[in-house]
Design a protein around this motif. Structure first.
Motif, PDB file in Angstrom:
ATOM      1  N   LEU A 316       0.849  -1.183   0.000  1.00  0.00           N
ATOM      2  CA  LEU A 316       0.000   0.000   0.000  1.00  0.00           C
ATOM      3  C   LEU A 316       0.892   1.242   0.000  1.00  0.00           C
ATOM      4  O   LEU A 316       2.030   1.212   0.492  1.00  0.00           O
ATOM      5  N   ILE A 318       1.781   4.361   1.659  1.00  0.00           N
ATOM      6  CA  ILE A 318       1.574   4.872   3.016  1.00  0.00           C
ATOM      7  C   ILE A 318       2.622   5.927   3.322  1.00  0.00           C
ATOM      8  O   ILE A 318       3.804   5.768   3.014  1.00  0.00           O
ATOM      9  N   CYS A 375      -2.875   7.399   3.541  1.00  0.00           N
ATOM     10  CA  CYS A 375      -2.847   6.284   2.596  1.00  0.00           C
ATOM     11  C   CYS A 375      -3.672   6.641   1.368  1.00  0.00           C
ATOM     12  O   CYS A 375      -4.878   6.868   1.469  1.00  0.00           O
ATOM     13  N   VAL A 378      -6.494   4.059   0.497  1.00  0.00           N
ATOM     14  CA  VAL A 378      -7.552   3.771   1.459  1.00  0.00           C
ATOM     15  C   VAL A 378      -8.906   3.768   0.751  1.00  0.00           C
ATOM     16  O   VAL A 378      -9.237   4.676  -0.015  1.00  0.00           O
ATOM     17  N   ARG A 395      -5.222  -4.925   6.532  1.00  0.00           N
ATOM     18  CA  ARG A 395      -3.832  -5.009   6.064  1.00  0.00           C
ATOM     19  C   ARG A 395      -3.060  -3.740   6.400  1.00  0.00           C
ATOM     20  O   ARG A 395      -1.899  -3.792   6.818  1.00  0.00           O
ATOM     21  N   LEU A 396      -3.712  -2.606   6.228  1.00  0.00           N
ATOM     22  CA  LEU A 396      -3.076  -1.332   6.572  1.00  0.00           C
ATOM     23  C   LEU A 396      -2.743  -1.305   8.058  1.00  0.00           C
ATOM     24  O   LEU A 396      -1.646  -0.901   8.461  1.00  0.00           O
TER      25      LEU A 396
END
Length: 727
Positions: A316, A318, A375, A378, A395-396
């Motif tokens: 991701l 981030i 993120c 998201v 997961r985040l």
């Protein structure tokens, strides 16, 4: 997701009829004539969509400020990119907001790209069409403008219409900088008007222009900025406090739009003067700036103990700036805990707040973490107020949690004293993680973060010296306790030690050091961990084993005496209270007397001990500290049957006697005496020895029961008075 699909379906129908409504709209004169309005009537599908957006989509009306500021920020970013691509100076890029409570008016102006007539029809006349998303798609297709695309906030194309939640009418004045201005106006009833308007002379946006003068010009037709867009909301009376009061708008700006990438000015004063530090490199952020940022986003008064600045692009995208508070955020004057599944993190997407105290993001034991997570991936719902894909959010959260745990482990190795100071206040959360519902996922990584007081002093750890007395050390000061991790404990275990030993001592270090259970481990040179908090024993029961070593309480440890251990007490003769040991036969009779005569029914057994040095006796086989606490809790709701079982559990303990102790020799002599007074003394002292052992084990619930017996023992110990007492 179903509401999002519904909106998109309706939007498709609205888009299909948009051009048709434009051609069939009622035109009063030519559209090019200044001040002449062109009226467009939306179709039924568009009116339905507008009703959903303005009345059902958003939870809080205040978010209209966030949506309009985000739109303005996108317009500024497009302008910046367009000018930089041409090597030109875009000039001042900022957002200006003015409020007028008396006129019930909210005005927001940007110096961005502005919109032409066609843009107004396309972007505002067609609901759920995102001009910002189209801009990003265009940049992506061309393989350029990566920075611009990541700074664009808009996605769904409905944010502008949140203005109708608080407005009777919305007027939009816009110009692309070509000297031609356009006015778009609607009351949210399914129609909108278009008309040309004048354009202001080129002047810095956000200057000292009088807000009321601008508002009066808007009321009679108004002018567009020389370049950019001005949105004027004619606020409903019921929403006056939300949208027309400066203080309310300022609070909303600081809540949602504090980190927008361009200056945001409210009534002549900038509101977003704190930088979005998570977008910078870690070495570009000073400690002072980080502390200010931490206090702003965390609502804290202390300074952070540690900060973690990290970014990731896979799996991701981030950008995060996380803080470990120096004080427990759930205690003290400024305590501010979180509720339910909330976290202490603010979740942002492209610098715009999505959720404060984001729900479901971190496991409960990590609720102390403060900071920001931004993120781009998201999954938002269309109102940008909640998250859609729970698996992606999970997961985040896992990425953030594991990264923070790893970071704490790094700090513990590099700054052990600072980490120990932090752990003393915040360790309860680490323990909760080991014992909690999600311990299966994080226990292995959390266990190395645990710290315990130890029977070894800090000087012993540093110098590898023999154990010192409490008063040893520089200048006669007490030696500092050594905070030890389980990894460190295992690394310095003697060759013959098989297990990791600990002792529960709710009374603190002095109580632990005087415990009879330490006598043999001290003689053998075994280190013992001291546990002072009631939860610590539950922690040990959850950990159970570390690096191949079992965690065992010294109260139940099966330790064998050996020659080396015996020599410890024989260096200067004998330990305190020691003398010639009672013979095996004499000791067997003494143990039988204790069990059958002195303590009938109160012990499960009495035997001679080989591990005691200076104490006359110790309790064995008793319930652990954690179980005692649990039993005390049960007594508050017990019935007769439960009370009986709890009493049986409490009395289920054995006793070990020290055959070398002077008290044991004296009891043995007194019980065998023909003198009734001596036999009585033996009985009283035997009972007191048992209760003393219970006290040392923490197994005596009410010590007041000993008082009468102690008085009798004192009476026997003192000489008889020579004369009768005076009446």
């Amino acid at each position: 997701m179903s509401s999002l699909r519904t909106l998109r379906g309706i939007a498709a129908s609205a888009h299909a009829v948009s051009s048709d409504s434009e051609s069939r709209g009622t035109t009063q004169g030519g559209a090019e004539s200044a001040g002449v309005e062109e009226v467009h009537s939306f179709q039924a599908e568009t009116r339905r969509l507008l009703d959903i957006v303005t009345n059902s989509l958003y939870t809080d009306k205040e978010v209209f400020v966030r949506e309009l500021v985000s739109n303005a920020s996108d317009a500024l970013e497009k302008c910046r990119h367009a000018h930089l691509a041409k090597g030109a100076d875009p000039g001042a890029l900022e957002v200006t907001i003015t409020t007028d409570d008396a006129l019930r008016r909210f005005t927001i102006t940007d110096s961005g790209m502005g919109m032409s007539r066609a843009d107004l029809v396309s972007n505002l006349g067609t609901i759920a069409r995102s001009g910002s998303k189209a801009f990003v798609d265009e940049l992506s297709a061309g393989g350029e403008g990566a920075t611009a695309s990541t700074n664009i906030i808009g996605k769904f194309g409905v944010g502008f219409y949140s203005a109708f939640m608080v407005s009777e009418r919305v007027d939009v004045f816009s110009s692309t900088g070509d000297g031609v201005g356009w006015k778009w106006s609607s009351s949210g009833d399914g129609t909108y008007t278009l008309a040309s308007c004048g354009v202001e002379l080129r002047a810095p946006v956000g200057g000292n222009a009088d807000a009321k003068t601008n508002g009066e010009e808007d009321e009679v037709g108004g002018k567009a900025p020389w370049r950019g867009t001005r949105v004027v909301l004619h606020v409903k009376e019921a929403d006056r406090a939300i949208a027309a009061a400066g203080w309310a708008v300022e609070n909303t700006l600081k809540k949602y739009s504090a980190f927008v990438g361009f200056p945001v000015n409210l009534n002549g004063r900038r509101t977003n003067d704190i930088d979005a530090l998570w977008t910078k490199r870690a070495n570009e952020v000073s400690d002072e700036d980080a502390t200010t940022f931490y206090r702003f986003v965390g609502g804290a008064l202390d300074a952070p103990a540690f900060r973690l600045h990290f970014s990731a692009d896979a799996p991701l995208t981030i950008r995060a700036l996380l803080f470990a508070p120096s004080e427990n955020p759930e205690k003290g004057f400024a305590a501010r805990g979180v509720e339910g599944d909330q976290s202490g993190l603010s979740l942002y997407s492209r610098r715009v707040l999505i959720q404060a105290n984001a729900r479901g993001l971190l496991p409960g034991f990590m609720r102390w973490v403060r900071g920001v997570v931004d993120c781009e991936d998201v999954p938002l719902n269309i109102s940008r107020e909640s998250l859609q894909d729970s698996d992606l959010v999970r997961r985040l959260g896992e990425i953030i949690t594991r990264r923070m745990i790893k970071f704490l482990g790094e700090r513990a190795k590099k700054e052990p004293e600072r980490y120990a100071e932090w752990y003393a206040k915040m360790g309860v959360f680490i323990k909760e993680g080991v014992c909690g519902d999600q311990s299966y996922a994080y226990k292995e990584s959390l266990v190395p973060l645990l710290r315990f007081d130890s029977s070894r002093k800090q000087e012993e750890v540093e110098e590898g010296s023999e154990p010192k007395s409490e008063a040893d050390g520089d200048g006669g000061k007490p030696a500092k306790p050594a905070q030890v991790s389980l990894d460190e404990y295992v690394a310095r275990m003697p060759a013959g030690q098989k297990d990791i030993y600990y002792l529960v001592s709710s009374g603190g270090r002095k109580q632990a050091e005087s415990s009879p259970y330490l006598e043999l481990t001290r003689a053998k040179g075994y280190e013992v961990l001291f546990l002072y908090a009631h939860v610590d024993e539950f922690v040990m029961q959850h950990v159970r084993r570390h690096k191949g070593k079992d965690l065992v309480s010294v109260e139940v440890a099966e330790l064998e005496d050996d020659a080396d251990a015996k020599k410890e007490g024989d260096a200067d003769g004998k330990s305190e209270g020691e003398g010639e040991a009672l013979g095996e036969e004499a000791m067997e009779k003494l143990c039988q007397w204790f069990a059958e005569k002195a303590l009938p029914g109160r012990v499960t057994g009495v035997k001679s001990s080989s591990r005691l040095r200076s104490s006359p006796a110790l309790l064995v086989g008793h319930e652990p500290e954690a179980m005692r606490r649990y039993r005390l809790m049960l007594t508050m709701m017990q019935d007769d049957a439960t009370a009986t079982k709890l009493d049986d559990l409490q009395s289920a303990a054995g006793l070990e006697l020290n055959p070398r102790h002077a008290i044991m020799r004296a009891i043995d002599a007194a019980r065998a005496s023909s003198d009734p007074e001596a036999q009585r003394a033996a009985q009283l002292v035997a009972e007191q020895v048992f209760d003393n052992a219970r006290v040392a084990a923490g197994a005596l619930s009410d010590p007041r029961e000993m008082v009468g017996r102690i008085n009798q023992i004192l009476e026997l110990a003192l000489p008889k008075p020579s004369t009768p007492p005076i009446p």
